[in-house]
Write an enzyme that holds these catalytic residues in place. Structure first.
Site, PDB file in Angstrom:
ATOM      1  CE  LYS B 105      -5.959 113.407  -5.191  1.00 16.91           C
ATOM      2  NZ  LYS B 105      -5.078 112.255  -5.476  1.00 16.91           N
ATOM      3  N   GLY B 166      -4.885 103.933  -8.991  1.00 19.78           N
ATOM      4  CA  GLY B 166      -3.902 102.864  -8.866  1.00 19.78           C
ATOM      5  C   GLY B 166      -4.023 101.756  -9.891  1.00 19.78           C
ATOM      6  CB  ALA B 192      -7.246 108.511 -10.509  1.00 19.23           C
ATOM      7  N   GLY B 193      -5.392 106.885 -12.660  1.00 20.89           N
ATOM      8  CA  GLY B 193      -5.504 105.965 -13.780  1.00 20.89           C
ATOM      9  C   GLY B 193      -4.343 105.994 -14.756  1.00 20.89           C
ATOM     10  CG  ASN B 214       1.573 108.061  -5.743  1.00 20.46           C
ATOM     11  OD1 ASN B 214       1.206 108.432  -4.636  1.00 20.46           O
ATOM     12  ND2 ASN B 214       2.684 107.374  -5.894  1.00 20.46           N
TER      13      ASN B 214
END
Lengths: 103, 264
Positions: B105, B166, B192-193, B214
């Site tokens: 990644k 995040g 992301a997001g 995550n």
């Protein structure tokens, strides 16, 4: 100081130091700084604990058989199979990494 | 467009010729503790989990992430935090050596505050890693041109951001994500997001092939429950995408028959 008394990375003088001999204590050589090989290990200056990568790992308390450990020397990955070969003479930049929680 | 729009019997995501068991990719960072992380990973149903590559702690041995995961997952190393091509390439190579995988990644961070990608360096690093034999999964801007360039360089997928890493901001520009998905010759993973389950479902409805998240799970009040919600959301969004949504209308359209109304 990363050299551990009694560990595999111990540096011993080639000639006995009569001042310490027979006292049962490890003898750590302290040659002049200019002659003492050092490496940059994970961004910090360290004395070179041994000629081979396995020596350096063991001196740091890292099991060379531990999964997930990888090493780079001067910006190039040193594959695990090469760790038992003589590699380091001082002045190298060494990175030792492992996987960590990440996103 | 997905190649498998006509069937739901074998709807597995395939990247670089490898058939994956889940369309949800999940990170291993930021959980309250290791047990909660393991519960959340299990609940997510993910096959691939991400990990960072970091200098080993010289002051004492910490618990090994690999031992913790116990071989139950494929670990995808990242280059999180790298700001130069040189650092990202070496981190990727160390990750390959450490984990025995050629998948990476790829992150090239251009700004510490927004964590936005540095596109110029991202393209250079992607080219270098593809040439070195990596299967490159780049975290990138939600920009069709950048995504196209990354695919043309040989990246196995593209991973545009929904919003800041995040942030939990969701998908700020759904129209552009849909456009990227429609045009991309490689799978698009929304990275992301994601903040909650509806964001993950929306990503899939827009045509994404998968979702990587995550913080939305790790920082949730009940991470394992949120992980299960994300699993269901990805599955529901994918099913809705395959089913084909109705066209949006400006006015109401009665669904009940208009004939035979009482009093008419």
């Amino acid at each position: 100081m990363l050299v551990r008394a009694g560990g595999p990375a111990e540096i011993t003088p080639t000639e006995p130091d009569t001042g310490n001999a027979g006292e049962g204590r490890p003898i750590i050589a302290t040659p002049p700084p200019s002659y003492r090989p050092r490496i940059t290990l994970n961004g910090e200056d360290h004395p070179l604990a041994g000629a081979r990568v396995v020596d350096v790992l063991q001196a740091l308390g890292i099991d060379p058989a531990r999964r997930g450990v990888a090493v780079a020397i001067n910006g190039t990955v040193a594959p695990r199979a090469t760790w038992v070969d003589a590699l380091l003479s001082g002045g190298e930049t060494v990175e030792i990494i492992r996987p960590l929680q990440g996103g | 467009m997905p190649q498998d729009m006509t069937t739901t019997d074998d709807d597995a995501l395939t990247i670089a010729g490898e058939r994956l068991g889940s369309r949800l990719f999940i990170g291993t960072a930021g959980y309250p503790n290791q047990q909660i992380m393991l519960e959340a990973l299990a609940a997510s149903g993910a096959e691939i989990v991400t990990a960072a590559i970091r200098r080993i702690d010289l002051t004492g041995s910490s618990e090994s992430l690999l031992d913790l995961l116990g071989g139950r997952y494929r670990v995808l190393p990242n280059t999180a935090g790298c700001a130069t091509v040189q650092d990202a390439v070496l981190t990727a190579q160390l990750g390959r050596e450490a984990l025995g995988t050629g998948w990476i990644k790829l992150e090239l961070i251009g700004d510490r505050e927004t964590l936005y990608p540095d596109v110029e360096q991202l393209l250079q690093a992607a080219a270098a890693l593809v040439a070195d034999g990596f299967t490159v999964l780049p975290y990138c801007n939600d920009d069709p041109v950048t995504c196209r360039k990354l695919a043309d360089l040989g990246c196995a997928a593209v991973m545009p951001l929904g919003s800041f890493i995040g942030s939990g901001g969701g998908i700020r520009n759904p129209a552009i994500i849909e456009l990227i998905c429609a045009r991309s010759p490689v799978p698009v993973i929304l990275d992301a997001g994601i903040g909650t389950a509806s964001d993950a479902a929306l990503a899939m409805e827009l045509g994404c092939a998968g979702v990587l998240l995550n913080s939305a799970v790790a920082k949730a009040h009940a991470p394992a429950r949120m992980a299960a919600a994300m699993r269901q959301a990805v599955a529901a969004g994918r099913a809705a995408r395959l089913a084909g949504r109705i066209a949006k209308r400006d006015h109401g359209e009665p669904s009940s028959p208009q004939l035979g109304l009482i009093g008419a």
